[in-house]
Design a protein around this motif. Sequence first.
Motif, PDB file in Angstrom:
ATOM      1  N   GLY A 246       5.426 -11.677  23.115  1.00 19.98           N
ATOM      2  CA  GLY A 246       5.539 -13.068  22.674  1.00 19.98           C
ATOM      3  C   GLY A 246       4.265 -13.874  22.853  1.00 19.98           C
ATOM      4  N   HIS A 247       3.149 -13.237  23.135  1.00 19.30           N
ATOM      5  CA  HIS A 247       1.849 -13.896  23.283  1.00 19.30           C
ATOM      6  C   HIS A 247       0.812 -13.071  22.512  1.00 19.30           C
ATOM      7  N   GLN A 248      -0.344 -13.637  22.255  1.00 22.58           N
ATOM      8  CA  GLN A 248      -1.326 -12.989  21.374  1.00 22.58           C
ATOM      9  C   GLN A 248      -1.767 -11.616  21.879  1.00 22.58           C
ATOM     10  N   THR A 249      -2.100 -11.503  23.170  1.00 18.86           N
ATOM     11  CA  THR A 249      -2.516 -10.212  23.714  1.00 18.86           C
ATOM     12  C   THR A 249      -1.372  -9.207  23.615  1.00 18.86           C
ATOM     13  N   GLY A 250      -0.155  -9.673  23.806  1.00 18.58           N
ATOM     14  CA  GLY A 250       1.014  -8.805  23.703  1.00 18.58           C
ATOM     15  C   GLY A 250       1.228  -8.267  22.305  1.00 18.58           C
TER      16      GLY A 250
ATOM     17  N   THR B 207      -2.865 -15.560  31.624  1.00 17.38           N
ATOM     18  CA  THR B 207      -4.069 -15.005  31.003  1.00 17.38           C
ATOM     19  C   THR B 207      -4.390 -13.616  31.561  1.00 17.38           C
ATOM     20  N   VAL B 208      -3.740 -13.236  32.657  1.00 21.68           N
ATOM     21  CA  VAL B 208      -3.906 -11.897  33.221  1.00 21.68           C
ATOM     22  C   VAL B 208      -2.780 -11.034  32.653  1.00 21.68           C
ATOM     23  N   THR B 209      -3.127 -10.157  31.723  1.00 17.59           N
ATOM     24  CA  THR B 209      -2.126  -9.351  31.035  1.00 17.59           C
ATOM     25  C   THR B 209      -2.524  -7.885  31.034  1.00 17.59           C
ATOM     26  N   THR B 210      -1.560  -7.050  30.705  1.00 18.53           N
ATOM     27  CA  THR B 210      -1.907  -5.656  30.441  1.00 18.53           C
ATOM     28  C   THR B 210      -2.740  -5.639  29.159  1.00 18.53           C
ATOM     29  N   GLU B 211      -3.615  -4.648  29.048  1.00 21.91           N
ATOM     30  CA  GLU B 211      -4.525  -4.566  27.902  1.00 21.91           C
ATOM     31  C   GLU B 211      -4.295  -3.253  27.174  1.00 21.91           C
ATOM     32  N   SER B 212      -4.300  -3.309  25.851  1.00 21.93           N
ATOM     33  CA  SER B 212      -3.946  -2.141  25.053  1.00 21.93           C
ATOM     34  C   SER B 212      -4.799  -0.911  25.369  1.00 21.93           C
TER      35      SER B 212
ATOM     36  N   PHE C 207       6.779   1.229  32.340  1.00 26.65           N
ATOM     37  CA  PHE C 207       5.804   0.159  32.109  1.00 26.65           C
ATOM     38  C   PHE C 207       6.559  -1.091  31.663  1.00 26.65           C
ATOM     39  N   ASN C 208       6.160  -2.238  32.173  1.00 25.14           N
ATOM     40  CA  ASN C 208       6.557  -3.525  31.622  1.00 25.14           C
ATOM     41  C   ASN C 208       5.256  -4.192  31.193  1.00 25.14           C
ATOM     42  N   LEU C 209       5.018  -4.221  29.895  1.00 22.77           N
ATOM     43  CA  LEU C 209       3.739  -4.693  29.370  1.00 22.77           C
ATOM     44  C   LEU C 209       3.780  -6.187  29.106  1.00 22.77           C
ATOM     45  N   GLY C 210       2.714  -6.862  29.474  1.00 18.59           N
ATOM     46  CA  GLY C 210       2.619  -8.303  29.284  1.00 18.59           C
ATOM     47  C   GLY C 210       1.939  -8.920  30.487  1.00 18.59           C
ATOM     48  N   TYR C 211       2.534 -10.005  30.993  1.00 19.42           N
ATOM     49  CA  TYR C 211       1.964 -10.671  32.165  1.00 19.42           C
ATOM     50  C   TYR C 211       3.025 -10.789  33.254  1.00 19.42           C
ATOM     51  N   LEU C 212       2.559 -11.046  34.464  1.00 22.21           N
ATOM     52  CA  LEU C 212       3.443 -11.180  35.620  1.00 22.21           C
ATOM     53  C   LEU C 212       4.205 -12.496  35.521  1.00 22.21           C
ATOM     54  N   PRO C 213       5.539 -12.446  35.484  1.00 17.93           N
ATOM     55  CA  PRO C 213       6.316 -13.691  35.417  1.00 17.93           C
ATOM     56  C   PRO C 213       5.982 -14.601  36.596  1.00 17.93           C
ATOM     57  N   GLY C 214       5.759 -15.866  36.276  1.00 16.07           N
ATOM     58  CA  GLY C 214       5.472 -16.851  37.311  1.00 16.07           C
ATOM     59  C   GLY C 214       4.020 -16.867  37.760  1.00 16.07           C
TER      60      GLY C 214
END
Length: 185
Positions: A138-142, A106-111, A95-102
């Motif tokens: 490094g972001h709030q959802t993360g 606002t579209v992120t993995t969710e806990s 898993f690489n959790l977070g958002y798609l680079p580039g």
Amino acid sequence: MLQNALNQSKIYLKEIIEPGDVVVDATAGNGHDTLYLAKLVTPSGKVVAFDIQQAAVESTKQRLSSAGVEHAEVILAGHERLEEFISQGVRAVVFNLGYLPGADHTVTTESSKTIQAIEAALRLLVVKGRIVLVIYHGHQTGKIERSAVLDFVATLPQEQYQVLHSAFLNQQNSPPELVVIERKN
């Protein structure tokens, strides 16, 4: 020199994956991990990759096609659905959790969905298999997801699993952290 979380993840995967294994890229993204896994399992194995974004699925398919890889399946679906597509035992799940680079941040993995996916991966994992999570927080959802994942994996029974958490403690800008879960029995 100490390796960052992404490079550490590759080391922990390479240690256990063999030709012929079935492995999962739970967050295909741009396809880098999918291609890495495909090289490790060779054409005698199989990679199943998931992503919720069409752009990620297309990018991954293009990367695999350019490398001549035909033993990987890329599925447009959330990782929490992996048991709908996989029924046999798997050697590794990354898993690489977070958002798609580039892409849209606002579209992120969710806990909640990530925890569901980890639970499914645990059910599919063979003995000595590993789940490797690189957590970009490094972001709030993360930050929320990092906390939920660490809380969850800390409860896994030590008789069945070893859980490693690796983080750089003196670096700025919330560098990615690594969690590795290995099935003992």
